[in-house]
Scaffold this motif. Structure first.
Motif, PDB file in Angstrom:
ATOM      1  N   LEU A   5     -11.732  -0.278  22.684  1.00  0.00           N
ATOM      2  CA  LEU A   5     -11.243  -0.217  21.160  1.00  0.00           C
ATOM      3  C   LEU A   5     -11.860  -1.178  20.222  1.00  0.00           C
ATOM      4  O   LEU A   5     -12.172  -0.989  18.775  1.00  0.00           O
ATOM      5  N   GLN A   9     -13.848  -0.701  16.829  1.00  0.00           N
ATOM      6  CA  GLN A   9     -13.293  -1.297  15.598  1.00  0.00           C
ATOM      7  C   GLN A   9     -14.704  -2.170  15.033  1.00  0.00           C
ATOM      8  O   GLN A   9     -14.637  -1.971  13.550  1.00  0.00           O
ATOM      9  N   VAL A 131     -18.351  15.293  15.153  1.00  0.00           N
ATOM     10  CA  VAL A 131     -18.157  13.745  15.476  1.00  0.00           C
ATOM     11  C   VAL A 131     -19.328  13.598  16.476  1.00  0.00           C
ATOM     12  O   VAL A 131     -19.770  14.731  17.215  1.00  0.00           O
ATOM     13  N   PRO A 140     -18.009  10.234  13.053  1.00  0.00           N
ATOM     14  CA  PRO A 140     -18.071  11.292  12.403  1.00  0.00           C
ATOM     15  C   PRO A 140     -19.854  11.205  12.121  1.00  0.00           C
ATOM     16  O   PRO A 140     -20.226  10.305  11.817  1.00  0.00           O
ATOM     17  N   SER A 257      -7.627  -4.578  10.088  1.00  0.00           N
ATOM     18  CA  SER A 257      -6.931  -3.301  10.140  1.00  0.00           C
ATOM     19  C   SER A 257      -6.348  -3.115  11.555  1.00  0.00           C
ATOM     20  O   SER A 257      -5.250  -2.463  11.873  1.00  0.00           O
TER      21      SER A 257
ATOM     22  N   PHE B 224      -8.594   2.402  10.292  1.00  0.00           N
ATOM     23  CA  PHE B 224      -7.444   2.637  11.216  1.00  0.00           C
ATOM     24  C   PHE B 224      -7.324   3.682  12.184  1.00  0.00           C
ATOM     25  O   PHE B 224      -6.433   3.755  12.888  1.00  0.00           O
ATOM     26  N   PRO B 226      -9.766   4.159  14.658  1.00  0.00           N
ATOM     27  CA  PRO B 226      -9.751   4.140  16.497  1.00  0.00           C
ATOM     28  C   PRO B 226      -8.403   3.744  16.977  1.00  0.00           C
ATOM     29  O   PRO B 226      -8.183   4.079  18.370  1.00  0.00           O
ATOM     30  N   THR B 227      -7.575   2.990  16.172  1.00  0.00           N
ATOM     31  CA  THR B 227      -6.255   2.492  16.966  1.00  0.00           C
ATOM     32  C   THR B 227      -5.393   3.791  17.179  1.00  0.00           C
ATOM     33  O   THR B 227      -4.951   4.225  18.203  1.00  0.00           O
ATOM     34  N   SER B 230      -6.904   5.823  20.069  1.00  0.00           N
ATOM     35  CA  SER B 230      -6.485   5.320  21.335  1.00  0.00           C
ATOM     36  C   SER B 230      -5.364   5.363  21.895  1.00  0.00           C
ATOM     37  O   SER B 230      -5.043   4.589  22.606  1.00  0.00           O
ATOM     38  N   PHE B 255     -12.943  12.362  11.741  1.00  0.00           N
ATOM     39  CA  PHE B 255     -12.993  11.440  12.825  1.00  0.00           C
ATOM     40  C   PHE B 255     -12.530  12.481  14.009  1.00  0.00           C
ATOM     41  O   PHE B 255     -12.565  12.016  15.278  1.00  0.00           O
TER      42      PHE B 255
END
Lengths: 291, 416
Positions: A5, A9, A131, A140, A257, B224, B226-227, B230, B255
């Motif tokens: 993750l 990010q 994607v 994407p 974020s 925001f 990816p969170t 997952s 996405f």
């Protein structure tokens, strides 16, 4: 919270950085070369998106929109330079700033009158939908394409400014316009072209952003703020500065974020304040000409 | 008034009696004034954000409100009086709205105010109308306006509120064991919707797996996502409004969010759906106060749509637009029943009112003046399922008016 993750990010942050660089580039070029703080930047970005919409509607192709709209708006930019900004050279730097500020309002209202206040759909081109699996997660395809375009534009700009005679003259002209005039260079024609290129790149940003952010008359408002943050952090008028700043801002926003999402917008401005405290001219900035 | 004169005649004239008598004479003299006031035009103030990000919704509200006024005037007015709508731009700004409302009351001498299109602006208008004892029909989603600290006896809330909207939407989209991720705009509207959904989720037995507050008016939502991806959620609940809704859904779909989870929103907006491609919204579920497709099953919706089509060249009313109609029309019915614009009488009439003017039976609850009304759950159609450009949504459910989806009067702080 997994390593995957965090890696994802980080990548989202770099990708957002590319979008921000694209958004800021036109502002940075026009300031760097001409010393004009273009407050109509956000509005021209929006007008670029609408021009893209118009061309795409006419030709049925996103690719034509991507090529023609920036040229159209670039030419429109040249008209602005020739008839509105040129009479203000040699006067206080506040004058072009005020002029472009007002011009921004005029453009937004004109678009509202012509195309309405509602947003208009702008589809992601069919070839760029879907994607891609990056190994750490899905991303994407269209955003990867945007990164590619930004890299290509930066490369072209770098070659144009550093490796060609035209670039040499532009750089010399921005360093000392008086000497260039004495040497017999037609500075006003040069500035006309540079302004056109800056506006064209701004419009390209608008067309590229349209499939991500939708098209509306107010889409440029936030863009102006984003572009200023990136340009100020990087150092007004520095291209490498804009690139580094775009990436730093993108990653900061992305990491915020993850941990405090409601702070994601404010962190840009906090970062700007912090960097200005340590380096008043930004990361790569020289003292602003004429300011 | 006649009493005063009788007293004057039958008693020895004392100072008090003389005063009463004078009052009687004054009363008699002012009679023509009263008669003229009765024929005076009924003026309704309508502050709404004609400019700014909600302009599309605001202009729809004005058109619908004007329809309600036109229909009233066409049948000879209300209680023999003509009706006039005074529209003012509040610029989506609380201070501007308060000033315009005060002007409407003091300068234009309106008899009632209807309007506002954001919870914060609406509360500002409510403050002004409450202080001036002015009738106000509020037509924007808000939970706060029901609560006792903001309650005004002169205010009637015609819009849905977040509690009832989310209760109905959750009932038709959450299941026991559902895992829900929330993406929420960080201001009153988002917070109230989130609170409502979580309250409903608790009852249903759905679980919250992620809760992300995003800044109001954000342009990019990529960081925001990816969170969300997952989090292992099977429902993504996006609580924001206007362009934020269109942009966040668009980017989430880019996405690939829809491949993993269903997207649910509190309010599915007609105009935002039009601002984005049908494929993007396909399958997105959300609530609504009104959708023109109700006309297939509901005669009052058909009548409203037909009147709207007749006045506006075949176009149809939208969700937030319909509030302009139901807000003004319910007020006018109450004024007619009350026989005039005397506020206490109109309040009594509104409290007793049962009306069906666009979307089934409605009535105002006595304690908080919330309009109990049907709540729709809509699902956005695939492009190939659309029969026309306006055929946007499938009606999943139309839950009739019920007090069970509201907070109880005592929860809101009212003593029953």
């Amino acid at each position: 919270m997994t390593v995957q993750l965090i890696a994802m990010q980080l990548f989202s942050g770099l990708a957002l950085g590319a979008v921000l660089i694209m958004v800021a580039l036109g502002l940075s070029i026009i300031f760097g070369m001409l010393g004009i703080v273009n407050f109509a930047h956000g509005a021209l970005f929006m007008v670029g998106a609408y021009a893209g919409l118009y061309v795409a509607g006419l030709t049925g192709s996103f690719w034509w929109a991507l090529l023609i709209a920036p040229v159209m708006i670039g030419l429109f930019g040249m008209l602005i330079e020739r008839f509105l900004i040129r009479p203000l050279y040699g006067r206080s730097p506040d004058d072009p700033l005020l002029l472009t500020f007002g011009l921004g309002y005029v453009l937004v209202e004109a678009v509202r009158i012509l195309f309405g206040t509602d947003g208009i759909p702008f589809s992601t081109p069919a070839a760029l939908r879907g994607v891609v699996n990056l190994g750490i997660g899905f991303f994407p395809l269209y955003r990867l394409f945007v990164i590619g375009v930004v890299v290509a534009v930066l490369l072209l700009l770098w070659i144009g400014l550093e490796k060609t005679k035209f670039g040499l003259i532009v750089r010399a002209g921005s360093a000392d316009p008086l000497i260039m005039r004495v040497l017999g260079v037609d500075i006003s024609r040069l500035w006309l072209v540079v302004f056109g290129i800056g506006v064209g790149i701004t419009a390209l940003g608008g067309v590229l952003a349209a499939p991500m952010r939708n098209v509306s008359p107010e889409m440029g408002t936030l863009v102006l703020a984003e572009a200023f943050v990136v340009t100020v952090i990087g150092g007004m008028g520095s291209l490498p500065g804009a690139v580094i700043a775009g990436l730093i801002v993108g990653v900061s926003v992305s990491m915020t974020s993850l941990f405090a999402p409601e702070m994601a917008t404010i962190v840009m401005f906090a970062l700007m304040a912090l960097i200005l405290l340590v380096r008043p001219n930004g990361l790569y900035g020289r003292a602003a000409p004429g300011l | 008034m006649t009493n005063g004169i009788e007293t004057l005649a039958s008693r020895p004239i004392g100072r008090r009696a003389a005063l009463i008598g004078l009052a009687g004479v004054a009363g008699t003299l002012s009679m023509p004034w009263i008669a003229r006031a009765q024929a005076e035009t009924i003026r309704i103030g309508f502050p709404t954000p004609l400019t700014g990000p909600f302009a599309a919704e605001a202009n729809d509200q004005v058109r619908s409100a004007q329809l309600a006024v036109k229909l009233a005037n066409d049948k000879g007015g209300i209680a023999g009086r003509k009706v006039e709508l005074l529209v003012r731009d509040d610029k989506l700004n609380a201070g501007e709205a308060a000033t315009r409302t005060l002007e409407l009351i003091e300068k234009d001498k309106v008899h009632a105010v209807v309007g506002a299109l954001s919870s914060a602006v609406q509360l500002a208008v409510n403050e002004v109308t409450r202080a001036r004892s002015m009738l106000y029909i509020s037509i924007s989603q808000s939970d706060t306006i029901n609560e006792i600290k903001d309650f005004s006896p002169y205010t009637f809330h015609e819009a849905l509120n977040p509690t009832m909207t989310t209760a109905v939407v959750a009932r038709h989209s959450f299941k026991k064991g559902s895992k829900v991720a929330y993406l929420v705009a960080d201001y009153a509207y988002g917070h109230e919707m989130l609170r409502g959904f979580k309250r409903a989720a608790k009852e249903i037995g759905a679980q919250t797996v992620s809760e992300i507050l995003h800044p109001f008016g954000a342009a990019d939502y990529s960081t925001f996502i990816p969170t969300i991806l997952s989090s292992g959620a099977d429902i993504l609940c996006i609580c924001n409004f206007g362009r934020d809704q269109a942009n966040s859904i668009k980017q989430a779909v880019d996405f690939g969010v829809k491949d993993q989870m269903k997207i649910v929103v509190p309010v599915l907006l007609h105009n935002q759906r039009l601002a984005v491609d049908p494929e993007v919204f396909e399958g997105v579920t959300g609530g609504a106060n009104y959708y023109w497709g109700l006309e297939e099953t509901m005669p009052s919706a058909k009548a409203f749509n037909d009147a709207f089509r007749a006045m506006y060249k075949g176009t149809i009313p939208t969700d937030y637009g319909a509030y302009g109609y139901t807000g003004v029309a319910s007020l006018l019915i109450a004024i007619e029943k009350a026989g005039g614009t005397e506020p206490q009488k109109v309040i009594a009439a509104l409290e007793a009112l049962k009306y069906d003017i666009a979307k089934g039976e409605q009535s105002y609850r006595k304690c908080d003046h919330q309009s109990m009304q049907s709540v729709l759950v809509l699902e956005s159609k695939a492009k190939k399922a659309m029969k026309s450009d306006a055929d946007l949504f499938k009606i999943v459910a139309a839950e009739p008016a019920s007090e069970s989806v509201l907070r109880t009067c005592s929860e809101l702080g009212f003593k029953s």
